[in-house]
Design a protein around this motif. Structure first.
Motif, PDB file in Angstrom:
ATOM      1  N   ALA A 240      15.118  -1.397 -10.855  1.00  0.00           N
ATOM      2  CA  ALA A 240      15.946  -0.725  -9.860  1.00  0.00           C
ATOM      3  C   ALA A 240      15.830   0.779 -10.070  1.00  0.00           C
ATOM      4  CB  ALA A 240      17.390  -1.177 -10.000  1.00  0.00           C
ATOM      5  N   VAL A 241      15.652   1.505  -8.974  1.00  0.00           N
ATOM      6  CA  VAL A 241      15.420   2.949  -9.035  1.00  0.00           C
ATOM      7  C   VAL A 241      16.537   3.681  -8.305  1.00  0.00           C
ATOM      8  CG1 VAL A 241      13.818   4.807  -8.490  1.00  0.00           C
ATOM      9  CG2 VAL A 241      12.938   2.539  -9.100  1.00  0.00           C
ATOM     10  N   SER A 242      17.082   4.669  -8.957  1.00  0.00           N
ATOM     11  CA  SER A 242      18.094   5.502  -8.316  1.00  0.00           C
ATOM     12  C   SER A 242      17.597   6.948  -8.316  1.00  0.00           C
ATOM     13  CB  SER A 242      19.414   5.405  -9.068  1.00  0.00           C
ATOM     14  OG  SER A 242      19.266   5.869 -10.398  1.00  0.00           O
ATOM     15  N   GLY A 243      18.104   7.716  -7.377  1.00  0.00           N
ATOM     16  CA  GLY A 243      17.714   9.112  -7.325  1.00  0.00           C
ATOM     17  C   GLY A 243      16.985   9.455  -6.046  1.00  0.00           C
ATOM     18  N   ARG A 244      15.807  10.075  -6.186  1.00  0.00           N
ATOM     19  CA  ARG A 244      15.062  10.517  -5.025  1.00  0.00           C
ATOM     20  C   ARG A 244      14.566   9.349  -4.184  1.00  0.00           C
ATOM     21  NH1 ARG A 244      10.652  14.978  -6.590  1.00  0.00           N
ATOM     22  NH2 ARG A 244      10.321  14.927  -4.341  1.00  0.00           N
ATOM     23  N   THR A 245      14.065   9.621  -3.038  1.00  0.00           N
ATOM     24  CA  THR A 245      13.629   8.624  -2.070  1.00  0.00           C
ATOM     25  C   THR A 245      12.626   7.654  -2.683  1.00  0.00           C
ATOM     26  OG1 THR A 245      13.941  10.238  -0.319  1.00  0.00           O
ATOM     27  CG2 THR A 245      12.678   8.267   0.220  1.00  0.00           C
ATOM     28  N   PHE A 246      13.052   6.413  -2.821  1.00  0.00           N
ATOM     29  CA  PHE A 246      12.242   5.401  -3.486  1.00  0.00           C
ATOM     30  C   PHE A 246      10.923   5.181  -2.767  1.00  0.00           C
ATOM     31  CE2 PHE A 246      11.294   1.806  -6.015  1.00  0.00           C
ATOM     32  CZ  PHE A 246      10.866   0.786  -5.183  1.00  0.00           C
ATOM     33  N   SER A 247      10.950   5.228  -1.445  1.00  0.00           N
ATOM     34  CA  SER A 247       9.755   4.877  -0.679  1.00  0.00           C
ATOM     35  C   SER A 247       8.592   5.822  -0.937  1.00  0.00           C
ATOM     36  CB  SER A 247      10.081   4.852   0.816  1.00  0.00           C
ATOM     37  OG  SER A 247      10.528   6.132   1.238  1.00  0.00           O
ATOM     38  N   GLY A 248       8.869   6.989  -1.478  1.00  0.00           N
ATOM     39  CA  GLY A 248       7.807   7.943  -1.762  1.00  0.00           C
ATOM     40  C   GLY A 248       7.125   7.743  -3.103  1.00  0.00           C
ATOM     41  N   TYR A 249       7.591   6.771  -3.861  1.00  0.00           N
ATOM     42  CA  TYR A 249       7.043   6.550  -5.204  1.00  0.00           C
ATOM     43  C   TYR A 249       6.042   5.407  -5.237  1.00  0.00           C
ATOM     44  CZ  TYR A 249      10.395   9.641  -7.446  1.00  0.00           C
ATOM     45  OH  TYR A 249      11.105  10.734  -7.844  1.00  0.00           O
ATOM     46  N   GLY A 250       4.926   5.650  -5.892  1.00  0.00           N
ATOM     47  CA  GLY A 250       4.105   4.555  -6.361  1.00  0.00           C
ATOM     48  C   GLY A 250       4.787   4.008  -7.604  1.00  0.00           C
ATOM     49  N   MET A 251       4.866   2.691  -7.717  1.00  0.00           N
ATOM     50  CA  MET A 251       5.572   2.066  -8.832  1.00  0.00           C
ATOM     51  C   MET A 251       4.596   1.245  -9.663  1.00  0.00           C
ATOM     52  SD  MET A 251       8.624   3.141  -8.507  1.00  0.00           S
ATOM     53  CE  MET A 251       9.332   2.120  -9.806  1.00  0.00           C
ATOM     54  N   GLY A 252       4.684   1.401 -10.961  1.00  0.00           N
ATOM     55  CA  GLY A 252       3.790   0.675 -11.848  1.00  0.00           C
ATOM     56  C   GLY A 252       4.546  -0.072 -12.921  1.00  0.00           C
ATOM     57  N   TRP A 253       3.899  -1.097 -13.443  1.00  0.00           N
ATOM     58  CA  TRP A 253       4.363  -1.797 -14.631  1.00  0.00           C
ATOM     59  C   TRP A 253       3.286  -1.624 -15.713  1.00  0.00           C
ATOM     60  CZ3 TRP A 253       9.092  -3.849 -15.400  1.00  0.00           C
ATOM     61  CH2 TRP A 253       9.880  -4.133 -14.272  1.00  0.00           C
ATOM     62  N   PHE A 254       3.764  -1.267 -16.890  1.00  0.00           N
ATOM     63  CA  PHE A 254       2.895  -1.123 -18.050  1.00  0.00           C
ATOM     64  C   PHE A 254       3.490  -1.955 -19.175  1.00  0.00           C
ATOM     65  CE2 PHE A 254       0.231   2.525 -16.751  1.00  0.00           C
ATOM     66  CZ  PHE A 254       0.914   2.912 -15.601  1.00  0.00           C
ATOM     67  N   ARG A 255       2.683  -2.273 -20.180  1.00  0.00           N
ATOM     68  CA  ARG A 255       3.215  -3.017 -21.306  1.00  0.00           C
ATOM     69  C   ARG A 255       2.649  -2.481 -22.602  1.00  0.00           C
ATOM     70  NH1 ARG A 255       0.389  -8.918 -19.991  1.00  0.00           N
ATOM     71  NH2 ARG A 255      -1.756  -8.376 -20.651  1.00  0.00           N
ATOM     72  N   GLN A 256       3.395  -2.733 -23.665  1.00  0.00           N
ATOM     73  CA  GLN A 256       3.001  -2.196 -24.966  1.00  0.00           C
ATOM     74  C   GLN A 256       3.398  -3.147 -26.071  1.00  0.00           C
ATOM     75  OE1 GLN A 256       4.635   1.701 -25.818  1.00  0.00           O
ATOM     76  NE2 GLN A 256       2.970   2.159 -27.236  1.00  0.00           N
ATOM     77  N   ASP A 257       2.422  -3.463 -26.911  1.00  0.00           N
ATOM     78  CA  ASP A 257       2.665  -4.201 -28.139  1.00  0.00           C
ATOM     79  C   ASP A 257       2.919  -3.189 -29.248  1.00  0.00           C
ATOM     80  OD1 ASP A 257       0.330  -6.946 -27.703  1.00  0.00           O
ATOM     81  OD2 ASP A 257       2.494  -6.811 -27.400  1.00  0.00           O
ATOM     82  N   PRO A 258       3.679  -3.572 -30.271  1.00  0.00           N
ATOM     83  CA  PRO A 258       3.873  -2.661 -31.399  1.00  0.00           C
ATOM     84  C   PRO A 258       2.536  -2.271 -32.025  1.00  0.00           C
ATOM     85  CG  PRO A 258       5.418  -4.483 -31.522  1.00  0.00           C
ATOM     86  CD  PRO A 258       4.470  -4.799 -30.414  1.00  0.00           C
TER      87      PRO A 258
END
Length: 121
Positions: free
Chosen positions: A22-40
């Protein structure tokens, strides 16, 4: 801008999970959204992204199993993860890229706190 990821957990191989961001703040529609992952001890890696104009991209390791989607009216992006494997175990982070693709770490403007996904064999 604040990003709040949720939906992680402990599952068995072959199970499914859906992560939400969930994103709050500036206009969400203008953002490219990504998922990243990290192992220790490892570098953070790209998983999936949906651009501001809804083009999608996936890492080869998750193609055909993960699906990213967004709802601009709800300021939310999801990552549906099916057929989970033990190697999918990581902390998953959502990220926002203003008018970008959301695919590269260098382009990310905002990061959320991660959510842990653990897949047991």
């Amino acid at each position: 801008v604040q990003l709040q990821a949720s939906g992680g957990g402990l599952v068995q191989a072959g199970d499914s999970l859906r992560l939400s961001c969930a994103v709050s703040g500036r206009t969400f529609s203008g953002y490219g959204m990504g998922w990243f992952r990290q192992d220790p001890g490892k570098e953070r890696q790209f998983v999936a992204a949906i651009s501001w104009d809804s083009s999608t991209s996936y890492a080869d390791s998750v193609k055909g199993r993960f699906t990213i989607s967004r709802d601009n009216a709800k300021n939310t992006v999801w990552l549906q993860m099916n057929s989970l494997k033990p190697e999918d175990t990581a902390v998953y982070y959502c990220a926002a890229d203003w008018f970008g693709t959301g695919t590269t770490m260098s382009g990310i403007d905002y990061w959320g706190k991660g959510t842990q996904v653990t897949v047991s064999s």
